[in-house]
Design an enzyme around this catalytic site. Structure first.
Site: not given
Ligand code: TYM
Length: 342
Positions: A208, A119, A211
């Site tokens: 990947k 990023k 969003k």
């Molecule tokens: P975030 O909000 O970007 O994504 C949410 C979850 O979706 C998964 N994900 C994917 N899995 C497979 N293929 C993809 N293309 C893909 N894009 C997103 C992410 O791996 C995630 O599991 N920091 C984290 C959110 C978070 C979190 C936590 C997760 C904050 N605190 C504590 C677990 C435990 C995030 O930004 O995910």
């Protein structure tokens, strides 16, 4: 409250997409079904994480609530008394613990995080401190509740491992304060999958599905109409080999579609390979994938329309009350050992 905890969070910046659903939402919903009564399930909205990428602040509050509706539409049973749904910022201990853990985390560790490197590519001095530091907030999210299992997509694995490293370091210095999340191998074994999922952008399968993609053309959003989603799948980039074969490295486009089909139809990948490998008609295969995506969206969106807002808000309020108690207990333990409280 002594059951082992399964926990995950999904940010609310924009509408969630198929990658979020398959990588994190579906696994935790399946775990709830499989282990009802045995585990505590925490599914939350990390709303403080939202500022790490550009957002419309006027929509954030509503989007956070909407995320919880999406969890329910995905099949999460909020009537289960061992399941909690909450917003991060409604539990101030998350921020408090982050400030403390910051002093037990090395800048070198955060600089190595792939998400930060990607990023902040080439312009790291103008990247916000929030983006740089969010893995520590994420560690606090996990450690406050002693989560053992954290279903996430492949892009977040490194952050879960960092949480484990920070907890281990802290425990070595102060005694057994934190329950460690399981190591990556055990996490994967628990989900009974081969690997963490990484759903790819349909047009640029080397990236990947995300969003933050500006055009959204390679992304299936959970609120896309089945018709729009069908078009997106039918226009997905594949390859010019002329024969279907699963090979994530050399043929990421077609492999991605096979991953999606396997996950949405709950079919082992090997069966999908058996069925389609060797075929030269990419169009027929894509039409099958499009059908599975359209069916999924139709059901999901019908579920979403049925979510009861009164019941949902009640559950959120209850969960936030209970999770504040749990989080504050962990925080107090930490505050005591670091000398802030007696
Ligand atoms: P975030 O909000 O970007 O994504 C949410 C979850 O979706 C998964 N994900 C994917 N899995 C497979 N293929 C993809 N293309 C893909 N894009 C997103 C992410 O791996 C995630 O599991 N920091 C984290 C959110 C978070 C979190 C936590 C997760 C904050 N605190 C504590 C677990 C435990 C995030 O930004 O995910």
């Amino acid at each position: 409250m002594s059951k082992p905890v399964i926990l995950t969070g999904l940010r609310a910046n924009n509408d969630l997409h198929l990658g979020n659903y398959l990588g994190a939402l579906l696994p935790i919903v399946e775990m709830q079904k499989k282990h009802a009564g045995e585990f505590q399930i925490n599914l939350f909205v990390p709303d403080l994480h939202s500022f790490t990428t550009p957002i419309d602040h006027s929509k954030l509050y509503e989007q956070s609530l909407n995320n919880i509706r999406l969890f329910i539409a995905a099949g999460l049973n909020i009537k289960d008394e061992n399941t909690f749904v909450y917003r991060q910022s409604f539990i101030p201990a998350h921020s408090e613990l982050t400030v403390i853990l910051n002093s037990f985390t090395y800048i070198g560790e955060l600089k190595r995080m792939t998400q930060f490197k990607e990023k902040g590519e080439g312009q790291q001095s103008s990247v916000s401190a929030g983006l740089f530091d969010y893995p520590v907030l994420m560690a606090a999210d996990i450690l406050l509740y002693g989560a053992k299992y954290v279903p996430v997509g492949a892009d977040q694995t490194q952050h879960v491992e960092l949480a484990r490293d920070i907890a281990e370091r802290f425990n070595n210095k102060f005694g057994d304060i934190f329950i460690l999340p399981e190591a990556e191998k055990q996490q994967i074994a628990f989900t009974e999958s081969v690997d963490r999922l990484r759903i790819r952008d349909l047009l640029h399968p080397e990236k990947k599905m995300s969003k933050s993609d500006e055009t959204g053309k390679g992304v299936i959003f959970l609120n896309d109409s089945p018709e729009v989603a069908t078009k997106k799948i039918m226009s997905a980039t594949t390859d010019s080999f002329g024969e279907i074969k699963y090979d994530r490295k050399e043929r990421p486009g077609i492999s991605n579609l096979m991953d999606i089909l396997a996950a949405l139809t709950n079919t082992p990948l090997d069966s999908i390979k058996q069925q389609y490998e060797g075929s030269t008609t990419y169009g027929d295969f894509k039409a099958d994938v499009a059908k599975s995506v359209a069916n999924f969206l139709t059901t999901f969106q019908a579920n979403l329309a049925r979510v009861d807002d009164g019941q949902t808000l009640y559950k959120i309020t209850q969960s936030e009350k209970q999770m504040n108690d749990v989080a504050n207990q962990t925080l107090l333990k930490v505050q005591k050992v670091v000398g802030l409280r007696v």
